[in-house]
Scaffold this motif. Structure first.
Motif, PDB file in Angstrom:
ATOM      1  N   VAL A 153       0.834  -1.203   0.000  1.00 32.82           N
ATOM      2  CA  VAL A 153       0.000   0.000   0.000  1.00 32.82           C
ATOM      3  C   VAL A 153       0.865   1.249   0.000  1.00 32.82           C
ATOM      4  CG1 VAL A 153      -1.874   1.209   1.177  1.00 32.82           C
ATOM      5  CG2 VAL A 153      -1.654  -1.281   1.421  1.00 32.82           C
ATOM      6  N   GLY A 154       0.533   2.209  -0.868  1.00 32.94           N
ATOM      7  CA  GLY A 154       1.212   3.499  -0.813  1.00 32.94           C
ATOM      8  C   GLY A 154       1.463   4.089  -2.182  1.00 32.94           C
ATOM      9  N   ASP A 155       2.446   4.986  -2.232  1.00 33.58           N
ATOM     10  CA  ASP A 155       2.882   5.562  -3.500  1.00 33.58           C
ATOM     11  C   ASP A 155       3.814   4.543  -4.143  1.00 33.58           C
ATOM     12  OD1 ASP A 155       4.003   6.889  -5.609  1.00 33.58           O
ATOM     13  OD2 ASP A 155       4.717   8.620  -4.468  1.00 33.58           O
ATOM     14  N   LEU A 156       3.272   3.631  -4.898  1.00 29.16           N
ATOM     15  CA  LEU A 156       4.053   2.522  -5.429  1.00 29.16           C
ATOM     16  C   LEU A 156       4.882   2.930  -6.649  1.00 29.16           C
ATOM     17  CD1 LEU A 156       1.585  -0.451  -4.995  1.00 29.16           C
ATOM     18  CD2 LEU A 156       3.112   0.650  -3.344  1.00 29.16           C
ATOM     19  N   HIS A 157       4.636   4.111  -7.160  1.00 29.85           N
ATOM     20  CA  HIS A 157       5.473   4.602  -8.256  1.00 29.85           C
ATOM     21  C   HIS A 157       6.833   5.031  -7.725  1.00 29.85           C
ATOM     22  CE1 HIS A 157       7.074   7.325 -11.352  1.00 29.85           C
ATOM     23  NE2 HIS A 157       6.388   6.578 -12.197  1.00 29.85           N
ATOM     24  N   ALA A 158       6.868   5.644  -6.548  1.00 27.13           N
ATOM     25  CA  ALA A 158       8.102   6.249  -6.054  1.00 27.13           C
ATOM     26  C   ALA A 158       8.768   5.485  -4.924  1.00 27.13           C
ATOM     27  CB  ALA A 158       7.817   7.683  -5.584  1.00 27.13           C
ATOM     28  N   MET A 159       8.057   4.573  -4.253  1.00 23.13           N
ATOM     29  CA  MET A 159       8.601   3.933  -3.065  1.00 23.13           C
ATOM     30  C   MET A 159       9.510   2.762  -3.431  1.00 23.13           C
ATOM     31  SD  MET A 159       7.919   5.636  -0.497  1.00 23.13           S
ATOM     32  CE  MET A 159       6.927   7.094  -0.182  1.00 23.13           C
ATOM     33  N   ARG A 160      10.806   2.969  -3.279  1.00 20.94           N
ATOM     34  CA  ARG A 160      11.799   1.982  -3.718  1.00 20.94           C
ATOM     35  C   ARG A 160      11.731   0.688  -2.927  1.00 20.94           C
ATOM     36  NH1 ARG A 160      16.378   6.199  -1.775  1.00 20.94           N
ATOM     37  NH2 ARG A 160      16.033   6.042   0.479  1.00 20.94           N
ATOM     38  N   LEU A 167       9.999  -7.394  -6.566  1.00 21.64           N
ATOM     39  CA  LEU A 167      10.977  -8.125  -7.366  1.00 21.64           C
ATOM     40  C   LEU A 167      11.474  -9.366  -6.622  1.00 21.64           C
ATOM     41  CD1 LEU A 167      13.164  -5.258  -8.889  1.00 21.64           C
ATOM     42  CD2 LEU A 167      11.646  -6.793 -10.137  1.00 21.64           C
ATOM     43  N   ALA A 168      11.706  -9.240  -5.325  1.00 22.46           N
ATOM     44  CA  ALA A 168      12.199 -10.372  -4.540  1.00 22.46           C
ATOM     45  C   ALA A 168      11.125 -11.435  -4.370  1.00 22.46           C
ATOM     46  CB  ALA A 168      12.687  -9.880  -3.178  1.00 22.46           C
ATOM     47  N   LEU A 169       9.886 -11.033  -4.141  1.00 20.92           N
ATOM     48  CA  LEU A 169       8.800 -12.005  -3.970  1.00 20.92           C
ATOM     49  C   LEU A 169       8.580 -12.833  -5.223  1.00 20.92           C
ATOM     50  CD1 LEU A 169       6.157  -9.893  -1.987  1.00 20.92           C
ATOM     51  CD2 LEU A 169       7.370 -11.924  -1.159  1.00 20.92           C
ATOM     52  N   ALA A 170       8.934 -12.271  -6.380  1.00 20.42           N
ATOM     53  CA  ALA A 170       8.753 -12.993  -7.638  1.00 20.42           C
ATOM     54  C   ALA A 170       9.619 -14.246  -7.720  1.00 20.42           C
ATOM     55  CB  ALA A 170       9.053 -12.073  -8.814  1.00 20.42           C
ATOM     56  N   ALA A 171      10.620 -14.367  -6.829  1.00 26.41           N
ATOM     57  CA  ALA A 171      11.482 -15.551  -6.832  1.00 26.41           C
ATOM     58  C   ALA A 171      10.801 -16.753  -6.190  1.00 26.41           C
ATOM     59  CB  ALA A 171      12.789 -15.241  -6.099  1.00 26.41           C
ATOM     60  N   PHE A 172       9.650 -16.544  -5.550  1.00 26.89           N
ATOM     61  CA  PHE A 172       8.988 -17.622  -4.824  1.00 26.89           C
ATOM     62  C   PHE A 172       7.698 -18.039  -5.526  1.00 26.89           C
ATOM     63  CE2 PHE A 172      11.881 -15.474  -2.060  1.00 26.89           C
ATOM     64  CZ  PHE A 172      12.516 -16.522  -1.415  1.00 26.89           C
ATOM     65  N   GLU A 173       7.182 -19.190  -5.143  1.00 24.51           N
ATOM     66  CA  GLU A 173       6.069 -19.795  -5.865  1.00 24.51           C
ATOM     67  C   GLU A 173       4.714 -19.354  -5.315  1.00 24.51           C
ATOM     68  OE1 GLU A 173       6.469 -23.999  -5.903  1.00 24.51           O
ATOM     69  OE2 GLU A 173       8.420 -23.984  -6.930  1.00 24.51           O
ATOM     70  N   ASP A 174       3.778 -19.164  -6.236  1.00 23.13           N
ATOM     71  CA  ASP A 174       2.383 -18.916  -5.898  1.00 23.13           C
ATOM     72  C   ASP A 174       2.210 -17.729  -4.958  1.00 23.13           C
ATOM     73  OD1 ASP A 174      -0.344 -19.429  -6.107  1.00 23.13           O
ATOM     74  OD2 ASP A 174      -0.362 -20.666  -4.287  1.00 23.13           O
ATOM     75  N   VAL A 175       3.009 -16.687  -5.157  1.00 25.96           N
ATOM     76  CA  VAL A 175       2.873 -15.464  -4.362  1.00 25.96           C
ATOM     77  C   VAL A 175       1.892 -14.531  -5.064  1.00 25.96           C
ATOM     78  CG1 VAL A 175       4.047 -13.405  -3.507  1.00 25.96           C
ATOM     79  CG2 VAL A 175       5.178 -15.633  -3.368  1.00 25.96           C
ATOM     80  N   ALA A 189       5.531  -1.147 -14.288  1.00 22.69           N
ATOM     81  CA  ALA A 189       5.585  -2.521 -14.785  1.00 22.69           C
ATOM     82  C   ALA A 189       6.982  -3.115 -14.676  1.00 22.69           C
ATOM     83  CB  ALA A 189       5.114  -2.551 -16.236  1.00 22.69           C
ATOM     84  N   ALA A 190       8.012  -2.281 -14.720  1.00 23.20           N
ATOM     85  CA  ALA A 190       9.383  -2.778 -14.680  1.00 23.20           C
ATOM     86  C   ALA A 190       9.705  -3.505 -13.380  1.00 23.20           C
ATOM     87  CB  ALA A 190      10.357  -1.618 -14.861  1.00 23.20           C
ATOM     88  N   TYR A 191       8.948  -3.228 -12.316  1.00 17.97           N
ATOM     89  CA  TYR A 191       9.233  -3.842 -11.020  1.00 17.97           C
ATOM     90  C   TYR A 191       8.314  -5.017 -10.703  1.00 17.97           C
ATOM     91  CZ  TYR A 191      11.759   0.540 -10.442  1.00 17.97           C
ATOM     92  OH  TYR A 191      12.607   1.612 -10.619  1.00 17.97           O
ATOM     93  N   ALA A 192       7.397  -5.302 -11.564  1.00 18.64           N
ATOM     94  CA  ALA A 192       6.423  -6.357 -11.260  1.00 18.64           C
ATOM     95  C   ALA A 192       7.022  -7.747 -11.354  1.00 18.64           C
ATOM     96  CB  ALA A 192       5.219  -6.242 -12.191  1.00 18.64           C
ATOM     97  N   GLY A 193       8.081  -7.904 -12.155  1.00 15.42           N
ATOM     98  CA  GLY A 193       8.688  -9.218 -12.304  1.00 15.42           C
ATOM     99  C   GLY A 193       7.679 -10.235 -12.795  1.00 15.42           C
ATOM    100  N   GLU A 194       7.738 -11.433 -12.227  1.00 21.12           N
ATOM    101  CA  GLU A 194       6.819 -12.493 -12.628  1.00 21.12           C
ATOM    102  C   GLU A 194       5.808 -12.807 -11.529  1.00 21.12           C
ATOM    103  OE1 GLU A 194       9.174 -15.793 -13.853  1.00 21.12           O
ATOM    104  OE2 GLU A 194      10.216 -14.671 -15.410  1.00 21.12           O
ATOM    105  N   VAL A 195       5.666 -11.902 -10.579  1.00 20.19           N
ATOM    106  CA  VAL A 195       4.743 -12.153  -9.487  1.00 20.19           C
ATOM    107  C   VAL A 195       3.293 -12.023  -9.982  1.00 20.19           C
ATOM    108  CG1 VAL A 195       4.485  -9.779  -8.659  1.00 20.19           C
ATOM    109  CG2 VAL A 195       4.423 -11.658  -7.025  1.00 20.19           C
TER     110      VAL A 195
END
Length: 287
Positions: A153-160, A167-175, A189-195
């Protein structure tokens, strides 16, 4: 580990190794690098990350030296270039922890540094060490990473911190990640990864395991948000039915009344951050 610039570079195997090391440090392991020197180059304000890495280095037996600001004197019409500073201090140190207001800074530094660079926050791009802290907190508090349902939740455009976490959660299954932000402040979209991700402007957190409060400042890329607009995304006791995390600091994104609830875990998350930072430093200092 040859430095850490992006959470997207880690992958599941390396993340699991870092989390296992963090658990070891939490259990009492320490002092593995008594001759190491870590440079803390923080060109932007920090509390938890700077002090956290300072203490993490001390717990590992290493020493730190701190860069507080860009070098600029009366005879200099502009501050010293980051690359020049890094070229100077890199050969003296075993690792360089860098925070900088520019998104390109960590990669520019890594390109010229004799020491491995740890990205401790580069502008509004990423904060990969915070992602390791967050994953360690998630694993410790919920007992798993696979299959988690997380609302961010928040300003997801600017919050690093949100960028690196997803990006890290995308390394795990069924997240599953529900990205909750006001219109115009959506997760790029660049930060969505494969999650598996669902984007919404509504604060819907009743069906998730974790609420991650990334921060929602009044001044954003879309203009100034009113108090009423900010209040739509405020976490109160009425909606805090899941574990609540926050990279901190919080201003008023989380009602202080939430602190008394058992699901309020942001200060425990902060405490666990020491061991995650020790794990990152150990991995980098060990090569």
């Amino acid at each position: 580990m040859p430095g850490l610039l992006s959470a997207g570079e880690l992958g599941r195997e390396r993340l699991e190794a870092l989390l296992a090391a963090a658990a070891g440090y939490r259990a009492g392991m320490g002092r593995r690098h008594p001759d190491a020197v870590v440079a803390l180059a923080f060109y932007a304000d920090s509390l938890r990350t700077r002090v956290g890495f300072d203490v993490a280095a001390a717990r590992l037996g290493a020493r730190t030296t701190t860069v507080h600001a860009e070098r600029q004197g009366p005879a200099m019409w502009a501050p010293e270039r980051l690359e020049d500073a890094v070229r100077s201090i890199g050969p003296w140190c075993d690792a360089l922890c860098l925070r900088h207001p520019e998104a390109s800074a960590s990669r520019r530094a890594a390109a010229v540094s004799a020491a491995p660079v740890i990205n401790c926050g580069n502008g509004d791009d990423e904060h990969p060490t915070q992602a390791v802290v967050d994953l360690f907190a998630l694993q410790t508090l919920t007992g798993r990473l696979d299959g988690l349902r997380v609302a961010v939740v928040g300003d997801l455009h600017a919050m690093r911190s949100a960028h690196s976490l997803v990006l890290a959660l995308a390394a795990f299954e069924d997240v599953f990640v529900r990205a909750i932000a006001p219109a115009g402040l959506e997760l790029p979209a660049a930060y969505a990864g494969e999650v598996r991700l669902e984007a919404t402007t509504e604060l819907r957190v009743d069906d998730v395991d974790v609420i991650y409060v990334a921060g929602l400042p009044a001044e954003t890329r879309t203009g100034v948000l009113s108090r009423e607009q900010q209040a739509r995304y405020r976490i109160t006791p009425e909606v805090a039915h899941a574990t609540v995390l926050c990279p901190l600091p919080r201003v008023d994104e989380i009602d202080p009344a939430v602190d008394a609830l058992p699901q309020a875990a942001y200060f425990e998350q902060s405490a666990l951050g020491l061991y995650a930072r020790m794990a990152v430093l150990d991995a980098v200092l060990s090569g």
